[in-house]
Design a protein around this motif. Structure first.
Motif, PDB file in Angstrom:
ATOM      1  N   ILE A  83       0.835  -1.198   0.000  1.00 39.33           N
ATOM      2  CA  ILE A  83       0.000   0.000   0.000  1.00 39.33           C
ATOM      3  C   ILE A  83       0.873   1.252   0.000  1.00 39.33           C
ATOM      4  CG2 ILE A  83      -1.632   1.348   1.399  1.00 39.33           C
ATOM      5  CD1 ILE A  83      -2.863  -1.379   2.246  1.00 39.33           C
ATOM      6  N   ALA A  84       1.945   1.246   0.794  1.00 34.62           N
ATOM      7  CA  ALA A  84       2.852   2.399   0.823  1.00 34.62           C
ATOM      8  C   ALA A  84       3.516   2.600  -0.536  1.00 34.62           C
ATOM      9  CB  ALA A  84       3.904   2.207   1.917  1.00 34.62           C
ATOM     10  N   CYS A  85       3.928   1.526  -1.178  1.00 39.84           N
ATOM     11  CA  CYS A  85       4.525   1.636  -2.514  1.00 39.84           C
ATOM     12  C   CYS A  85       3.526   2.209  -3.509  1.00 39.84           C
ATOM     13  CB  CYS A  85       5.016   0.275  -2.998  1.00 39.84           C
ATOM     14  SG  CYS A  85       6.483  -0.308  -2.157  1.00 39.84           S
ATOM     15  N   MET A  86       2.288   1.742  -3.432  1.00 37.37           N
ATOM     16  CA  MET A  86       1.264   2.261  -4.337  1.00 37.37           C
ATOM     17  C   MET A  86       1.066   3.757  -4.135  1.00 37.37           C
ATOM     18  SD  MET A  86      -2.820   1.634  -4.489  1.00 37.37           S
ATOM     19  CE  MET A  86      -2.935   2.490  -2.955  1.00 37.37           C
ATOM     20  N   VAL A  87       0.982   4.194  -2.896  1.00 38.29           N
ATOM     21  CA  VAL A  87       0.771   5.613  -2.604  1.00 38.29           C
ATOM     22  C   VAL A  87       1.953   6.445  -3.092  1.00 38.29           C
ATOM     23  CG1 VAL A  87       0.583   7.284  -0.716  1.00 38.29           C
ATOM     24  CG2 VAL A  87      -0.800   5.213  -0.684  1.00 38.29           C
ATOM     25  N   LEU A  88       3.171   5.986  -2.840  1.00 38.09           N
ATOM     26  CA  LEU A  88       4.345   6.736  -3.276  1.00 38.09           C
ATOM     27  C   LEU A  88       4.443   6.804  -4.801  1.00 38.09           C
ATOM     28  CD1 LEU A  88       6.962   5.493  -0.667  1.00 38.09           C
ATOM     29  CD2 LEU A  88       5.913   7.756  -0.808  1.00 38.09           C
ATOM     30  N   TRP A 107       1.900   6.596  -6.877  1.00 36.94           N
ATOM     31  CA  TRP A 107       0.797   7.445  -7.315  1.00 36.94           C
ATOM     32  C   TRP A 107       1.156   8.926  -7.165  1.00 36.94           C
ATOM     33  CZ3 TRP A 107      -3.514   6.464  -9.956  1.00 36.94           C
ATOM     34  CH2 TRP A 107      -4.480   7.455 -10.018  1.00 36.94           C
ATOM     35  N   ARG A 108       1.759   9.272  -6.018  1.00 38.16           N
ATOM     36  CA  ARG A 108       2.157  10.660  -5.804  1.00 38.16           C
ATOM     37  C   ARG A 108       3.219  11.088  -6.806  1.00 38.16           C
ATOM     38  NH1 ARG A 108       4.005  11.400   0.047  1.00 38.16           N
ATOM     39  NH2 ARG A 108       4.545  13.426  -0.835  1.00 38.16           N
ATOM     40  N   SER A 109       4.153  10.206  -7.107  1.00 31.83           N
ATOM     41  CA  SER A 109       5.191  10.526  -8.088  1.00 31.83           C
ATOM     42  C   SER A 109       4.592  10.698  -9.477  1.00 31.83           C
ATOM     43  CB  SER A 109       6.252   9.432  -8.116  1.00 31.83           C
ATOM     44  OG  SER A 109       6.933   9.376  -6.902  1.00 31.83           O
ATOM     45  N   TRP A 110       3.625   9.858  -9.809  1.00 32.40           N
ATOM     46  CA  TRP A 110       2.967  10.003 -11.110  1.00 32.40           C
ATOM     47  C   TRP A 110       2.229  11.330 -11.207  1.00 32.40           C
ATOM     48  CZ3 TRP A 110      -2.472   9.864 -12.025  1.00 32.40           C
ATOM     49  CH2 TRP A 110      -2.803  10.002 -13.368  1.00 32.40           C
ATOM     50  N   ARG A 111       1.530  11.704 -10.129  1.00 30.55           N
ATOM     51  CA  ARG A 111       0.793  12.973 -10.140  1.00 30.55           C
ATOM     52  C   ARG A 111       1.748  14.152 -10.295  1.00 30.55           C
ATOM     53  NH1 ARG A 111      -4.075  13.646 -11.272  1.00 30.55           N
ATOM     54  NH2 ARG A 111      -4.396  15.253  -9.734  1.00 30.55           N
ATOM     55  N   ALA A 112       2.953  14.043  -9.745  1.00 28.86           N
ATOM     56  CA  ALA A 112       3.914  15.141  -9.820  1.00 28.86           C
ATOM     57  C   ALA A 112       4.600  15.208 -11.186  1.00 28.86           C
ATOM     58  CB  ALA A 112       4.964  14.994  -8.725  1.00 28.86           C
ATOM     59  N   SER A 113       4.912  14.039 -11.760  1.00 28.34           N
ATOM     60  CA  SER A 113       5.707  14.047 -12.992  1.00 28.34           C
ATOM     61  C   SER A 113       4.900  13.733 -14.251  1.00 28.34           C
ATOM     62  CB  SER A 113       6.848  13.039 -12.887  1.00 28.34           C
ATOM     63  OG  SER A 113       6.345  11.718 -12.911  1.00 28.34           O
ATOM     64  N   LEU A 129       5.025   5.273 -14.183  1.00 26.12           N
ATOM     65  CA  LEU A 129       4.696   5.385 -12.760  1.00 26.12           C
ATOM     66  C   LEU A 129       3.223   5.086 -12.513  1.00 26.12           C
ATOM     67  CD1 LEU A 129       6.702   8.565 -11.753  1.00 26.12           C
ATOM     68  CD2 LEU A 129       7.146   6.219 -11.041  1.00 26.12           C
ATOM     69  N   PHE A 130       2.370   5.507 -13.429  1.00 22.37           N
ATOM     70  CA  PHE A 130       0.937   5.208 -13.306  1.00 22.37           C
ATOM     71  C   PHE A 130       0.689   3.706 -13.328  1.00 22.37           C
ATOM     72  CE2 PHE A 130      -3.029   4.174 -15.506  1.00 22.37           C
ATOM     73  CZ  PHE A 130      -3.946   4.688 -14.601  1.00 22.37           C
ATOM     74  N   TRP A 131       1.281   3.014 -14.305  1.00 18.84           N
ATOM     75  CA  TRP A 131       1.059   1.574 -14.418  1.00 18.84           C
ATOM     76  C   TRP A 131       1.688   0.823 -13.253  1.00 18.84           C
ATOM     77  CZ3 TRP A 131      -2.825   0.333 -17.096  1.00 18.84           C
ATOM     78  CH2 TRP A 131      -3.186   1.079 -18.207  1.00 18.84           C
TER      79      TRP A 131
END
Length: 86
Positions: free
Chosen positions: A14-19, A21-27, A32-34
């Motif tokens: 879950i932590a990996c998914m959140v991190l 996801w946040r990186s995808w939203r930033a970049s 990163l999305f997949w």
């Protein structure tokens, strides 16, 4: 001891998914999305493992559902790797 390990694996995914996801939203990088989607499916898989082995060990068998979510996770990442054109 197994319940602790299963729970830690679920929390880690879950932590990996959140991190991711946040990186995808930033970049905006599609890989990163997949990867985030893959870890989301792996998180569901790990939560089902906790439910299957710890919460309801004798009442229900969720083995097939866990395999379906694991397959979905691998297919999501594979699709993202193939679709990424960089």
């Amino acid at each position: 001891m197994a319940a602790l390990i299963y729970s830690l694996c679920a929390l880690t995914s879950i932590a990996c998914m959140v991190l991711l996801w946040r990186s995808w939203r930033a970049s905006g990088a599609r890989l990163l999305f997949w990867s985030a989607m893959c870890f989301g499916a792996l998180s569901v898989n790990n939560v089902l493992l906790v439910v299957d082995r710890v919460v309801l060990p004798t009442q229900v068998d969720l083995g097939l559902w866990r395999l379906v979510w694991a397959l979905a996770a691998v297919l999501l990442l594979l699709f993202g790797l193939i679709w990424e054109d960089d």
